[in-house]
Design an enzyme around this catalytic site. Structure first.
Site, PDB file in Angstrom:
ATOM      1  N   LEU A 143       0.831  -1.211   0.000  1.00 18.96           N
ATOM      2  CA  LEU A 143       0.000   0.000   0.000  1.00 18.96           C
ATOM      3  C   LEU A 143       0.869   1.267   0.000  1.00 18.96           C
ATOM      4  O   LEU A 143       0.420   2.342   0.348  1.00 18.96           O
ATOM      5  CB  LEU A 143      -0.960  -0.007   1.200  1.00 18.96           C
ATOM      6  N   SER A 146       6.315   3.248   1.516  1.00 16.22           N
ATOM      7  CA  SER A 146       7.571   3.918   1.145  1.00 16.22           C
ATOM      8  C   SER A 146       7.277   5.229   0.412  1.00 16.22           C
ATOM      9  O   SER A 146       7.906   6.254   0.691  1.00 16.22           O
ATOM     10  CB  SER A 146       8.461   3.003   0.307  1.00 16.22           C
ATOM     11  N   ASP A 194       3.299   4.758  -7.467  1.00 13.92           N
ATOM     12  CA  ASP A 194       3.016   5.066  -6.065  1.00 13.92           C
ATOM     13  C   ASP A 194       3.189   6.559  -5.751  1.00 13.92           C
ATOM     14  O   ASP A 194       2.338   7.177  -5.107  1.00 13.92           O
ATOM     15  CB  ASP A 194       3.950   4.254  -5.153  1.00 13.92           C
TER      16      ASP A 194
HETATM   17  C1  GLA Z   1       4.960  -1.526  -6.744  1.00 22.50           C
HETATM   18  C2  GLA Z   1       5.819  -0.509  -7.481  1.00 22.50           C
HETATM   19  C3  GLA Z   1       5.009   0.243  -8.543  1.00 22.50           C
HETATM   20  C4  GLA Z   1       4.238  -0.712  -9.442  1.00 22.50           C
HETATM   21  C5  GLA Z   1       3.478  -1.747  -8.611  1.00 22.50           C
HETATM   22  C6  GLA Z   1       2.830  -2.780  -9.464  1.00 22.50           C
HETATM   23  O1  GLA Z   1       4.011  -0.874  -5.985  1.00 22.50           O
HETATM   24  O2  GLA Z   1       6.348   0.421  -6.570  1.00 22.50           O
HETATM   25  O3  GLA Z   1       5.873   1.073  -9.280  1.00 22.50           O
HETATM   26  O4  GLA Z   1       5.087  -1.329 -10.372  1.00 22.50           O
HETATM   27  O5  GLA Z   1       4.333  -2.402  -7.678  1.00 22.50           O
HETATM   28  O6  GLA Z   1       1.827  -2.208 -10.222  1.00 22.50           O
END
Ligand code: GLA
Length: 411
Positions: A143, A146, A194
């Site tokens: 979620l 980071s 993210d």
């Molecule tokens: C993690 C990575 C994102 C993305 C997702 C999968 O959260 O940080 O950049 O690649 O996995 O969609």
């Protein structure tokens, strides 16, 4: 009905008060301010952000809050209390020591951002900071705890140390810096979904992020208004080999991207077979079936996400739910990032009547989401908890996810 555990979510006032208390207890003075950034959940479009695909995430209510003041030397002092952590953890790092691969720990998400902002000449004053961090974003749950840490730190640094760019230019610069912290300093080769969500989130809106053009638009998203709810179940299963496994998925896709780039084309220009034909001429692509499944996921997931955006706009949640489940199957069978815990939770949610369910985020552990009727929220959570118990898996933790505001100053 099995007992269900719901994640703690403090009000903004409580978070501010807790962050300030931790700050004053540690540094013996009041902070200049408190900034916050949320975790995120992705509705559909996973493992496509690094393949110029389309994702449909929203920012969560759950925040990481950073109380901050500037320093005149090069030190960054950090004190944190993250979810599940009982005693504060402290650390002091000189900005002179920060760089590629250092520190490749949780602290890199914080000092890496300040280092990257300095490298981009984004801060007027390049010295250190005193920081106190408290958070309700579950750690290791897929979620984006980071990103919440990186984005709240970026905002705090920019406001405390002064921005060298105009306000409008600052967000792209901050996105870039938070990604450099993650990619270069910590060494996780993630794709940018993210951080964009944590910065740009808005209440009652999902974000359609198109990584081919690096642009996004808002899509109205209020499941509650339609008698529905988005349930997150964190499997609390340990992340397995996240870095190596994530890196290997990305590595293969980067190889294919490089082949496509040579002809100035992208995944969106071709069908799977056409890409495989091109790859057949390259030495890397010896395992044809593996490439078919991995590239197939990228192409199908981006198409599904485009359809999901239209369905969300139209309010067709039945079809939307079906696409969520198809996405899960693709991530399980073609992309192979789904653990038994994630798959068990998805199956339990679907058996309990969810309109759709899927793993969310990077996979290899972490969380699933289920779109359910509002009145079924508790009973679906109970069914997931019971299924986990029956199979001897860890007890899941639940959240009722609502699209919320992105990174901001709290006081
Ligand atoms: C993690 C990575 C994102 C993305 C997702 C999968 O959260 O940080 O950049 O690649 O996995 O969609």
């Amino acid at each position: 009905m099995a007992i269900t555990h719901w994640a703690t979510t403090r009000t903004e006032e409580q978070l501010v008060s807790d962050a300030k208390k931790l700050f004053t207890a540690t540094y013996d003075e009041e902070p200049t301010g408190v900034w916050a950034a949320p975790g995120r959940v992705n509705l559909i479009g996973d493992h496509v952000d690094y393949a110029e695909g389309i994702c449909l995430p929203f920012a969560l209510e759950q925040l990481t809050a950073v109380a901050a003041s500037g320093r005149n030397d090069n030190l960054v002092n950090i004190v944190t209390i993250m979810p599940g952590q009982e005693e504060p953890r402290t650390l002091s790092i000189s900005l002179d020591e920060v760089g590629k691969g250092n520190p490749a720990t949780w602290a890199g998400y914080i000092v890496g951002v300040i280092w990257a902002l300095n490298s981009a000449n984004a801060l007027v004053c390049k010295t250190g900071l005193d920081l106190a961090v408290v958070s309700d974003v579950p750690v290791g749950s897929g979620l984006s705890s980071s990103a919440a840490l990186e984005c709240s730190t970026a905002l705090a640094a920019v406001e405390v140390k002064g921005a060298s760019f105009k306000k409008m230019a600052m967000y792209p610069v901050m996105v870039e810096a938070t990604m450099r912290a993650e990619n270069d300093v910590v060494g996780a080769s993630t794709g940018g979904l993210d951080q964009r969500t944590s910065f740009y989130g808005k209440p009652n809106q999902a974000l359609e992020i198109d990584f081919l053009y690096d642009e996004f638009s808002f899509v109205p998203c209020n499941f509650d208004d339609h008698g529905l709810a988005l349930l997150i179940a964190d499997t609390n299963a340990p992340h397995r080999l996240i870095d190596g496994q994530y890196g290997s998925r990305r590595g293969l896709i980067d190889e294919v991207t490089a082949v496509l780039r040579k002809e100035d084309s992208t995944f969106r220009d071709y069908k799977v077979d056409q890409i495989l034909e091109k790859l057949a001429k390259t030495p890397e692509c010896s395992d044809h079936d593996l490439y078919r499944r991995r590239v197939g996921h990228i192409i199908n997931e981006t198409r599904r996400t485009q359809q999901a955006v239209t369905l969300l706009r139209e309010g067709d949640f039945t079809k939307f739910g079906k696409l969520m489940t198809e996405s899960h199957v693709s991530l399980r069978d073609d992309y192979e990032v789904v653990t038994p815990e994630l798959d068990g939770a998805v199956n339990a949610a679907l058996s309990a009547g969810a309109l759709g369910a899927r793993m969310t985020g990077g996979g290899f552990g972490g969380s699933i989401i289920a779109l359910v009727k509002k009145e079924d929220l508790e009973s679906t959570a109970a069914a997931i908890a019971e299924a986990a118990e029956t199979r001897g898996f860890a007890e899941p933790t639940f959240l009722h996810a609502k699209p919320s505001e992105g990174a901001r100053r709290l006081v």
